[in-house]
Design an enzyme around this catalytic site. Structure first.
Site, PDB file in Angstrom:
ATOM      1  N   CYS A 236       0.899  -1.174   0.000  1.00 15.91           N
ATOM      2  CA  CYS A 236       0.000   0.000   0.000  1.00 15.91           C
ATOM      3  C   CYS A 236       0.923   1.206   0.000  1.00 15.91           C
ATOM      4  O   CYS A 236       1.204   1.783   1.043  1.00 15.91           O
ATOM      5  CB  CYS A 236      -0.885  -0.017   1.229  1.00 15.91           C
ATOM      6  SG  CYS A 236      -2.057  -1.357   1.209  1.00 15.91           S
ATOM      7  N   ALA A 237       1.392   1.566  -1.147  1.00 11.73           N
ATOM      8  CA  ALA A 237       2.595   2.395  -1.219  1.00 11.73           C
ATOM      9  C   ALA A 237       2.372   3.898  -1.167  1.00 11.73           C
ATOM     10  O   ALA A 237       3.207   4.632  -0.650  1.00 11.73           O
ATOM     11  CB  ALA A 237       3.343   2.038  -2.486  1.00 11.73           C
ATOM     12  N   GLY A 240       4.004   7.388  -0.806  1.00  9.94           N
ATOM     13  CA  GLY A 240       5.353   6.955  -1.139  1.00  9.94           C
ATOM     14  C   GLY A 240       6.474   7.278  -0.167  1.00  9.94           C
ATOM     15  O   GLY A 240       7.640   7.111  -0.513  1.00  9.94           O
ATOM     16  N   ASP A 287      -5.567  -3.068  -7.252  1.00  8.62           N
ATOM     17  CA  ASP A 287      -5.898  -3.610  -5.938  1.00  8.62           C
ATOM     18  C   ASP A 287      -4.838  -4.651  -5.595  1.00  8.62           C
ATOM     19  O   ASP A 287      -4.608  -5.582  -6.370  1.00  8.62           O
ATOM     20  CB  ASP A 287      -7.290  -4.250  -6.033  1.00  8.62           C
ATOM     21  CG  ASP A 287      -7.727  -4.888  -4.737  1.00  8.62           C
ATOM     22  OD1 ASP A 287      -6.904  -5.014  -3.811  1.00  8.62           O
ATOM     23  OD2 ASP A 287      -8.914  -5.267  -4.660  1.00  8.62           O
ATOM     24  N   CYS A 359      -0.249   3.193  11.456  1.00  6.85           N
ATOM     25  CA  CYS A 359      -0.060   4.372  12.303  1.00  6.85           C
ATOM     26  C   CYS A 359      -1.266   4.466  13.243  1.00  6.85           C
ATOM     27  O   CYS A 359      -1.834   5.524  13.447  1.00  6.85           O
ATOM     28  CB  CYS A 359       0.143   5.641  11.491  1.00  6.85           C
ATOM     29  SG  CYS A 359      -1.075   5.909  10.217  1.00  6.85           S
TER      30      CYS A 359
HETATM   31  C1  LIG Z   1      -1.505   4.180   5.076  1.00 10.87           C
HETATM   32  S1  LIG Z   1      -1.563   4.537   3.416  1.00 10.87           S
HETATM   33  C2  LIG Z   1       0.031   4.093   2.878  1.00 10.87           C
HETATM   34  C3  LIG Z   1       1.085   5.088   3.196  1.00 10.87           C
HETATM   35  C4  LIG Z   1       2.368   4.771   2.471  1.00 10.87           C
HETATM   36  N1  LIG Z   1       2.869   3.470   2.799  1.00 10.87           N
HETATM   37  C5  LIG Z   1       3.419   5.790   2.779  1.00 10.87           C
HETATM   38  O1  LIG Z   1       4.272   5.549   3.585  1.00 10.87           O
HETATM   39  O2  LIG Z   1       3.388   6.868   2.179  1.00 10.87           O
HETATM   40  C6  LIG Z   1      -2.551   3.248   2.768  1.00 10.87           C
HETATM   41  C7  LIG Z   1      -2.642   3.196   1.264  1.00 10.87           C
HETATM   42  O3  LIG Z   1      -3.259   1.973   0.920  1.00 10.87           O
HETATM   43  C8  LIG Z   1      -3.969   2.179  -0.287  1.00 10.87           C
HETATM   44  N2  LIG Z   1      -4.921   1.050  -0.437  1.00 10.87           N
HETATM   45  C9  LIG Z   1      -6.061   0.813   0.240  1.00 10.87           C
HETATM   46  N3  LIG Z   1      -6.629  -0.319  -0.189  1.00 10.87           N
HETATM   47  C10 LIG Z   1      -5.832  -0.829  -1.148  1.00 10.87           C
HETATM   48  C11 LIG Z   1      -5.893  -1.978  -1.964  1.00 10.87           C
HETATM   49  N4  LIG Z   1      -6.888  -2.840  -1.868  1.00 10.87           N
HETATM   50  N5  LIG Z   1      -4.897  -2.190  -2.842  1.00 10.87           N
HETATM   51  C12 LIG Z   1      -3.876  -1.308  -2.941  1.00 10.87           C
HETATM   52  N6  LIG Z   1      -3.780  -0.198  -2.200  1.00 10.87           N
HETATM   53  C13 LIG Z   1      -4.742   0.046  -1.315  1.00 10.87           C
HETATM   54  C14 LIG Z   1      -4.591   3.528  -0.096  1.00 10.87           C
HETATM   55  O4  LIG Z   1      -4.898   4.099  -1.351  1.00 10.87           O
HETATM   56  C15 LIG Z   1      -3.479   4.267   0.626  1.00 10.87           C
HETATM   57  O5  LIG Z   1      -2.713   4.981  -0.286  1.00 10.87           O
END
Ligand SMILES: C[S@@+](CC[C@H](N)C(=O)[O-])C[C@H]1O[C@@H](n2cnc3c(N)ncnc32)[C@H](O)[C@@H]1O
Length: 790
Positions: A236-237, A240, A287, A359
């Site tokens: 879940c990048a 970034g 996803d 977090c």
């Molecule tokens: C907590 S944030 C990630 C923060 C990131 N790791 C960073 O350090 O900048 C969670 C992310 O998961 C993504 N997300 C949620 N469901 C997802 C899925 N099924 N597949 C891929 N990404 C997903 C969201 O769009 C969001 O950007």
């Protein structure tokens, strides 16, 4: 005693009451604001929010100034609100009431103590006093060069003599003065500056040599410890921050697959990578549950940093309502987190280490997720997350979860002077090793002795290799009825995955196995999705003929279950057991007998389910924000809606609604030039006929629709116009929370990048709106075409 000859302005009184009630856990901020029926909800919300945010500072000021001791009849919450308004908001107070005059009389004393606050005699960590963490982008500059550069600018490096003395280290941080900085004892590329040190205008920041990233958010990539040259998956990048850290750890050598479902956020990630010189990242806008070893080859390290409540972020708006935990939302997030973590552990056969982070400070999203997963995973063990850290660590998971808690690491704002964070580390079992937490393992729990522990590489490959085409072969002796039974059973189980809890899994070892199998198949299906896009086994393609029917039926079933989401877990479980039992009787539960069609229809439903889950989480977040002050507006709208429904066939109403829907179509026509001509012709004719003869049109449509679908066109149009009206009103009427949100988003995106995660919800909200608008327009166009195109 106060003689309230001149009353305290209503805004202050209401704000004080709400702040007090929120503080005493008598309701959420948004609910209470709404309940006051105050004409200016925006102002009242902002004032209460600020007052609660400043709670610790206010306590400090009230204590130092002895205001309440000297004025014992003064309502403490009115005092808090007035001080907040005077010191941090309007800088003035309205009216001539006695309380207002009293606070104004104390203004000088209060201001003097505010200086103390800034001089850090105020001990607690909040946003104002959290140190400024600066991560050196080691891709572009070495740590020593960066430190030298800061020194050249006049900064003084404070050395931490004993790297094992954590208390001493924390004390040194809190004693940093204006021109001093330190190096973190855990993350060598992380520098620590005094709170609020401004770097956004600094050339090093502009050039991407430094990143403003909270220490907590640096821990996952540091603990994952991927070697340069290796292959990493960031599940879940976006936006970034951790991806960039992972890339730096690889020294830009190797590969980081950065997956995120959100296009906009992924674009932010790409921009960031470009800015800071990262070249080893490959982005995938999908996803994550549809991603496997085929998309991301030979992944060795995985970071799972899923959407979470963000309850650990210091200064986050949600923290204003600490005790009003949105349990339903947390459960949804937890379901998603479990699903995604299992996917990481099961679908990447070459992965050797997986780090899970949030977090959040809620155990439901942390220890409970780990407990749920580690008791079901055969080929990983949980390891001490702090073992990688050179310096000492003091905060771990709760004892309530036994060893599991001990192995998990927390950062706590009040102790570690950074955001609240949680990390768990999984390592793949080596030959001869076993996962002692596996529920069916006799070493753990009391659930039986028939557990199978995967030990060797061969078993691992068998269990994780993809795709297992054999599994798709349809047994010849299976009837369609049997297949459907199996199909429905799987759906019920899929639906339940999200609700699986520890109690359920402990209840019975066999049942656990079943749940596991289903989850496995679910993941297989996710893999299958990809195969569908690419080269699927031709044998399988042949059998596609019958699929549409099954898919539709299956998905309908799934949808029904989704709407039944309000059933208790117990009800769902009973249904599941019943169906399982039925299927068992016909020998359907043997996984080897799973036929291709069922597999495929499950896949479709899984797609839907994943989407639903993701959207459910998003929806929940969106709702929280959107409903804040629009509740009142919505109630009015609801009333209007009901009224409209009763006069559905009133020609005038229909005409009005059609006119409004025309507006939407026209806007859309303007936007999409390609379909302009066709839509205009159809749309214009349609509008004309409908405006002139709406009743006839309804009739014609009704007749036609009897043959096709039984849809009342007016209902649809009403619904569409309502959505549209809501939207346009929302656009016009500013949501009172918008200002706050905007501030946070701006701050996060344009400046403090370390708070990005904080804004997941808010960024996503915008996206959802666009999607809704498009949907409305498409529905309208389809309706028009159905009605008027012969
Ligand atoms: C907590 S944030 C990630 C923060 C990131 N790791 C960073 O350090 O900048 C969670 C992310 O998961 C993504 N997300 C949620 N469901 C997802 C899925 N099924 N597949 C891929 N990404 C997903 C969201 O769009 C969001 O950007």
């Amino acid at each position: 005693m106060f003689e309230h000859s001149i009353p305290v302005p209503r805004l202050y009184r209401s704000a004080a009451k709400i702040a007090e009630n929120v503080n005493n856990n008598k309701g959420s901020l948004k609910d209470l604001v709404y309940q006051t029926k105050h004409p200016n909800t925006k102002a009242i919300y902002a004032l209460v929010a600020e007052t609660l945010k400043r709670n610790k500072e206010l306590e400090f000021l009230l204590k130092r100034s002895k205001l309440l001791e000297k004025e014992p009849r003064f309502n403490p919450w009115v005092a808090r609100v007035l001080i907040t308004e005077l010191l941090w908001r309007k800088k003035k107070l309205a009216g001539e009431s006695k309380p207002v005059k009293t606070i104004l009389a104390y203004q000088q004393i209060l201001n003097a103590h505010v200086v103390d606050l800034h001089n850090k005699s105020y001990p607690d960590v909040d946003k104002a006093s959290k140190p400024r963490f600066v991560r050196i982008n080691t891709i572009l500059i070495s740590v020593s060069d960066a430190i030298d550069s800061f020194r050249d600018e006049g900064w003084k490096l404070v050395h931490q003599k004993d790297a094992k003395d954590y208390d001493g280290f924390l004390e040194n941080i809190s004693n940093l003065v204006e021109d001093q900085f330190m190096v973190d004892i855990h993350i060598p590329e992380l520098l620590i500056f005094p709170p609020n040190t401004e770097f956004h205008a600094h050339q090093a920041y502009k050039d991407g040599l430094i990143l403003l990233q909270d220490k907590a958010s640096c821990l996952p990539a540091h603990i994952l410890k991927a070697e340069p040259g290796s292959i990493v998956l960031d599940m879940c990048a976006a936006p970034g921050m951790k991806t960039s850290h992972l890339a730096a750890k690889l020294n830009n050598n190797g590969k980081v697959y950065a997956v995120d479902l959100d296009t906009k956020r992924l674009k932010t990630l790409e921009d960031l990578m470009q800015k800071i010189g990262v070249t080893c990242v490959e982005t995938i806008n999908k996803d994550i549950l549809q991603i496997n070893n085929i998309h991301c080859k030979d992944v060795e390290y995985i970071l799972v940093d899923p959407s979470c409540s963000g309850s650990g972020i210091v200064g986050r708006l949600d923290l204003l309502e600490p005790a009003v935990k949105d349990v339903k939302r947390i459960q949804k997030l937890r379901g998603f987190q479990i699903m995604i973590l299992k996917h990481a552990l099961r679908r990447f056969p070459n992965a050797k280490k997986v780090v899970y982070s949030t977090c959040s400070i809620y155990p439901e999203e942390n220890e409970e997720v780990i407990q749920e997963v580690i008791t079901q995973i055969k080929n990983y063990k949980l390891v001490d997350a702090s073992s990688v850290l050179k310096g000492p660590w003091i905060n771990f998971g709760s004892d309530k979860y036994g060893d599991i808690g001990k192995f998990c690491l927390y950062s706590k704002p009040e102790k570690d002077m950074c955001n609240g964070f949680f990390i768990a580390v999984f390592e793949r079992l080596k030959d001869g090793e076993e996962n002692k937490y596996l529920v069916s393992n006799p070493h753990y729990g009391n659930t039986g002795s028939n557990g199978q522990v995967f030990k060797g590489t061969e078993e691992r490959k068998k269990s994780e290799s993809i795709p297992d085409i054999e599994a798709y072969n349809e047994p010849k002796n299976k009837t369609k009825k049997q297949k459907n039974k199996r199909k429905k059973c799987t759906n019920i189980e899929d639906q339940q995955i999200i609700n699986i809890n520890q109690e359920e899994s402990k209840r019975n070892g066999h049942k656990m196995e079943n749940v596991n199998n289903n989850d496995d198949s679910k993941d297989d299906l996710a893999q299958d999705n990809f195969l569908n896009d690419g080269d699927r086994n031709p044998k399988k393609k042949k059998k596609k003929k019958n699929k549409p029917e099954l898919e539709t039926e299956n998905c309908k079933e799934n949808r029904k279950l989704e709407t039944k989401n309000n059933c208790s877990d117990e009800e769902i479980r009973m249904k599941k057991d019943k169906k399982k039992q039925r299927n068992k009787n016909v020998g359907d539960l043997n996984d080897d007998n799973v036929d291709q069609q069922i597999e495929h229809s499950d896949e479709i439903c899984m797609k839907k389910k994943n989407k639903t889950e993701f959207e459910a989480v998003k929806y929940d977040k969106d709702q929280q924000l959107e409903s804040c002050y629009n509740d009142e507006i919505y109630t009015k709208k609801d009333k209007k809606k009901k009224k409209n429904k009763t006069v559905d066939l009133n020609e005038k109403n229909v005409e009005q609604k059609l006119e409004r829907s025309d507006e939407i179509c026209t806007t859309n026509v303007e936007k999409k030039k390609k379909v302009k001509t066709r839509n205009e012709v159809i749309g214009e004719n349609a509008d004309q006929i409908m405006t002139e003869n709406p009743k006839d049109c309804s009739e014609i449509y009704t007749k036609k629709s009897k043959k096709k679908k039984k849809i009342n066109p007016t209902d649809d149009l009403i619904e569409c116009s309502e959505i549209y009206t809501k939207k346009s009103k929302k656009k016009k009427k500013i949501n009172p929370t918008d200002d706050l949100i905007e501030q946070m988003v701006d701050q996060s995106i344009t400046s403090t990048q370390d708070d990005y995660a904080l804004n997941d919800d808010y960024v996503n909200t915008g996206k959802k709106h666009n999607q809704n608008t498009n949907t409305v327009v498409i529905i309208l166009q389809l309706l028009k075409m159905q009605i008027y195109v012969p």
